[in-house]
Scaffold this active site. Structure first.
Site, PDB file in Angstrom:
ATOM      1  N   HIS A 207       0.806  -1.217   0.000  1.00 57.13           N
ATOM      2  CA  HIS A 207       0.000   0.000   0.000  1.00 57.13           C
ATOM      3  C   HIS A 207       0.837   1.263   0.000  1.00 57.13           C
ATOM      4  O   HIS A 207       0.292   2.355  -0.098  1.00 57.13           O
ATOM      5  CB  HIS A 207      -0.923   0.026   1.225  1.00 57.13           C
ATOM      6  CG  HIS A 207      -0.195   0.305   2.499  1.00 57.13           C
ATOM      7  ND1 HIS A 207       0.452  -0.688   3.206  1.00 57.13           N
ATOM      8  CD2 HIS A 207       0.025   1.449   3.181  1.00 57.13           C
ATOM      9  CE1 HIS A 207       1.022  -0.165   4.266  1.00 57.13           C
ATOM     10  NE2 HIS A 207       0.790   1.134   4.280  1.00 57.13           N
TER      11      HIS A 207
HETATM   12  C1  UD1 Z   1      -2.255   5.188   6.084  1.00 53.74           C
HETATM   13  C2  UD1 Z   1      -1.038   5.617   6.906  1.00 53.74           C
HETATM   14  C3  UD1 Z   1       0.044   4.550   6.828  1.00 53.74           C
HETATM   15  C4  UD1 Z   1      -0.491   3.203   7.186  1.00 53.74           C
HETATM   16  C5  UD1 Z   1      -1.679   2.881   6.285  1.00 53.74           C
HETATM   17  C6  UD1 Z   1      -2.241   1.524   6.602  1.00 53.74           C
HETATM   18  C7  UD1 Z   1      -0.474   8.033   7.080  1.00 53.74           C
HETATM   19  C8  UD1 Z   1       0.466   9.063   6.612  1.00 53.74           C
HETATM   20  N1  UD1 Z   1      -0.446   6.864   6.420  1.00 53.74           N
HETATM   21  O1  UD1 Z   1      -1.875   5.205   4.721  1.00 53.74           O
HETATM   22  O2  UD1 Z   1       1.087   4.890   7.734  1.00 53.74           O
HETATM   23  O3  UD1 Z   1       0.522   2.222   7.026  1.00 53.74           O
HETATM   24  O4  UD1 Z   1      -2.661   3.895   6.463  1.00 53.74           O
HETATM   25  O5  UD1 Z   1      -3.371   1.209   5.861  1.00 53.74           O
HETATM   26  O6  UD1 Z   1      -1.206   8.283   8.019  1.00 53.74           O
HETATM   27  N2  UD1 Z   1      -9.267   4.480   1.813  1.00 53.74           N
HETATM   28  C9  UD1 Z   1     -10.427   3.750   1.728  1.00 53.74           C
HETATM   29  N3  UD1 Z   1     -10.950   3.252   2.865  1.00 53.74           N
HETATM   30  C10 UD1 Z   1     -10.390   3.455   4.086  1.00 53.74           C
HETATM   31  C11 UD1 Z   1      -9.186   4.204   4.141  1.00 53.74           C
HETATM   32  C12 UD1 Z   1      -8.642   4.707   2.994  1.00 53.74           C
HETATM   33  O7  UD1 Z   1     -10.985   3.540   0.662  1.00 53.74           O
HETATM   34  O8  UD1 Z   1     -10.921   2.973   5.086  1.00 53.74           O
HETATM   35  C13 UD1 Z   1      -8.688   5.023   0.593  1.00 53.74           C
HETATM   36  C14 UD1 Z   1      -8.589   6.546   0.641  1.00 53.74           C
HETATM   37  O9  UD1 Z   1      -9.717   7.155   0.145  1.00 53.74           O
HETATM   38  C15 UD1 Z   1      -7.364   6.793  -0.182  1.00 53.74           C
HETATM   39  C16 UD1 Z   1      -6.499   5.579   0.047  1.00 53.74           C
HETATM   40  O10 UD1 Z   1      -7.352   4.552   0.507  1.00 53.74           O
HETATM   41  O11 UD1 Z   1      -7.685   6.858  -1.527  1.00 53.74           O
HETATM   42  C17 UD1 Z   1      -5.379   5.850   1.011  1.00 53.74           C
HETATM   43  O12 UD1 Z   1      -5.814   6.083   2.343  1.00 53.74           O
HETATM   44  P1  UD1 Z   1      -5.041   7.063   3.378  1.00 53.74           P
HETATM   45  O13 UD1 Z   1      -5.738   7.052   4.691  1.00 53.74           O
HETATM   46  O14 UD1 Z   1      -4.793   8.353   2.725  1.00 53.74           O
HETATM   47  O15 UD1 Z   1      -3.594   6.509   3.595  1.00 53.74           O
HETATM   48  P2  UD1 Z   1      -2.979   5.100   3.560  1.00 53.74           P
HETATM   49  O16 UD1 Z   1      -2.253   4.957   2.290  1.00 53.74           O
HETATM   50  O17 UD1 Z   1      -4.021   4.102   3.912  1.00 53.74           O
END
Ligand code: UD1
Length: 375
Positions: A207
């Site tokens: 991820h």
């Molecule tokens: C975040 C954390 C990272 C952790 C990871 C685990 C930071 C800087 N990063 O990164 O340290 O290892 O989580 O998963 O805080 N999304 C969904 N559903 C959700 C959550 C996210 O669809 O429940 C989508 C968001 O819309 C986005 C993408 O996933 O498009 C990334 O999510 P985001 O929370 O920005 O960061 P992670 O890459 O998950």
């Protein structure tokens, strides 16, 4: 006796297994009362709600509902939303865990309000400042009153950065408390059977923006997984960020055509059941590097560095780029059963008890006028 109120901040998937053992230890303590604050950084059921339920956590006392956004948005929104809660409730303690944006945001709020603030999983360093989590780790550790570290490298990093020794307590790896807490349920879940996996298999999880956001690196990752699939069938629970990138480039079809099983992210117990039965793991996760070391399962981490070097020096983890990973995987398949299982000190399922002991000791150091820690 009045119980001291401890706010526990949970935000994203890797936080819940760190918060849960401490929540249970505090709830059963008699002298502390945990209050669960979910920032909502992760909001999908299989990234958040199901995991809370798996770990026996109640519905959060506060749900800040901040959702996705840029780093600035996430950090700022958590500060505003948690700032209101913390100012109104004034807990006796605040505990933040891990290294996500919500960790730093809540810590900033806590220390500025003069609430004794503890960082659980302090001191880890990848020395890679392009990684947002590294900035969160450095900044959080610089401001927290108490730093609970998982391993000796954590203590050494903090001391080298000038953190006074009396702020640091090595408590061990809290995530493994969650594994021990759920060991029976994990064994009973029989996820490999549920997925109809016969024989050896590998688990893949990716991820990190550094692996999945750049189309060239993503294509190299996909080629690597397809090569590994030739030696060991792969099950790949796909993080939402990765799913979006794979679909956008059509690479999900290539993975599927090669026979790689793409599945939705799993809740904690089912995921650990899948990992515990795996012959090897290929990942860029932080926590899985630790869980595989604990379980003695070969782990190949597709990153240039790790903030968890003890998993390499004492455990089963090896760092690689995408082109080197298949050879490392084949080598790992040859070392089945070699050597005794080595687990770093205090990675023993009793970290939450050590946290509670330390909180009690430090509660005795609180200056009762301003509730500041006498450090
Ligand atoms: C975040 C954390 C990272 C952790 C990871 C685990 C930071 C800087 N990063 O990164 O340290 O290892 O989580 O998963 O805080 N999304 C969904 N559903 C959700 C959550 C996210 O669809 O429940 C989508 C968001 O819309 C986005 C993408 O996933 O498009 C990334 O999510 P985001 O929370 O920005 O960061 P992670 O890459 O998950």
């Amino acid at each position: 006796m009045t119980r001291q109120i401890v706010h526990l901040i949970a935000a994203a998937r890797p936080n819940f297994m760190k918060v849960a053992p401490l929540w249970h230890a505090l709830a059963g303590s008699g002298d502390f009362a945990p209050v669960l604050v979910h920032t909502g950084q992760h909001y999908d059921a299989n990234m958040s709600g199901d995991i809370l339920a798996d770990l026996g956590l109640p519905d959060p006392d506060f749900h800040l509902g901040i959702g996705s956004g840029s780093h600035a948005e996430q950090t700022g929104k958590v500060m505003i939303a948690y700032g209101e809660v913390a100012a109104a409730r004034r807990p006796d303690w605040l505990v933040v865990v891990g290294d996500v944006n919500s960790t730093l945001a809540a810590a900033l709020v806590g220390v500025k309000l003069g609430i004794p603030t503890v960082h659980l999983e302090a001191g880890l360093r990848s020395r890679d400042r392009t990684m947002p989590e590294e900035i969160n780790r450095i900044a959080t550790d610089a401001i927290c009153d108490v730093l609970w570290t998982p391993s000796p490298d954590g203590d050494e990093n903090l001391l080298a950065e000038g953190v006074p020794a009396q702020r640091i307590t090595r408590v061990g790896n809290i995530m493994l408390d969650s594994f021990e807490m759920k060991r029976g349920a994990i064994a009973a879940a029989a996820e490999p059977t549920a997925l109809d996996l016969k024989g050896d298999y590998a688990v893949a999880t990716f991820h990190r923006p550094s692996n999945v956001d750049d189309p060239i690196k993503l294509a190299a990752l996909v080629a690597c997984l397809i090569e590994i699939q030739g030696a060991l069938p792969i099950v790949f629970p796909v993080h939402p960020r990765t799913a979006a990138r794979l679909q956008a480039s059509g690479l999900d079809t290539q993975l599927g055509a090669a026979g790689i099983r793409l599945i939705d992210p799993l809740p904690y117990v089912r995921f650990m059941s899948l990992v515990a039965g795996a012959r090897a793991v290929v990942t860029d996760s932080g926590g899985i590097q630790e869980e595989t070391t604990y379980l003695g399962i070969p782990c190949i981490t597709l990153r240039e560095n790790t903030e968890r070097p003890i998993t390499v020096t004492e455990g089963t983890n090896r760092l690689s780029d995408a082109s080197g990973a298949p050879a490392l995987l084949r080598a790992a398949l040859r070392w089945r059963g070699e050597g005794a299982l080595a687990r770093p000190e205090y990675w023993d399922g009793r970290t939450a008890a050590r946290c509670l002991d330390d909180l009690r000791r430090r509660a005795g150091m609180l200056d009762n006028v301003g509730r500041r820690l006498a450090l």
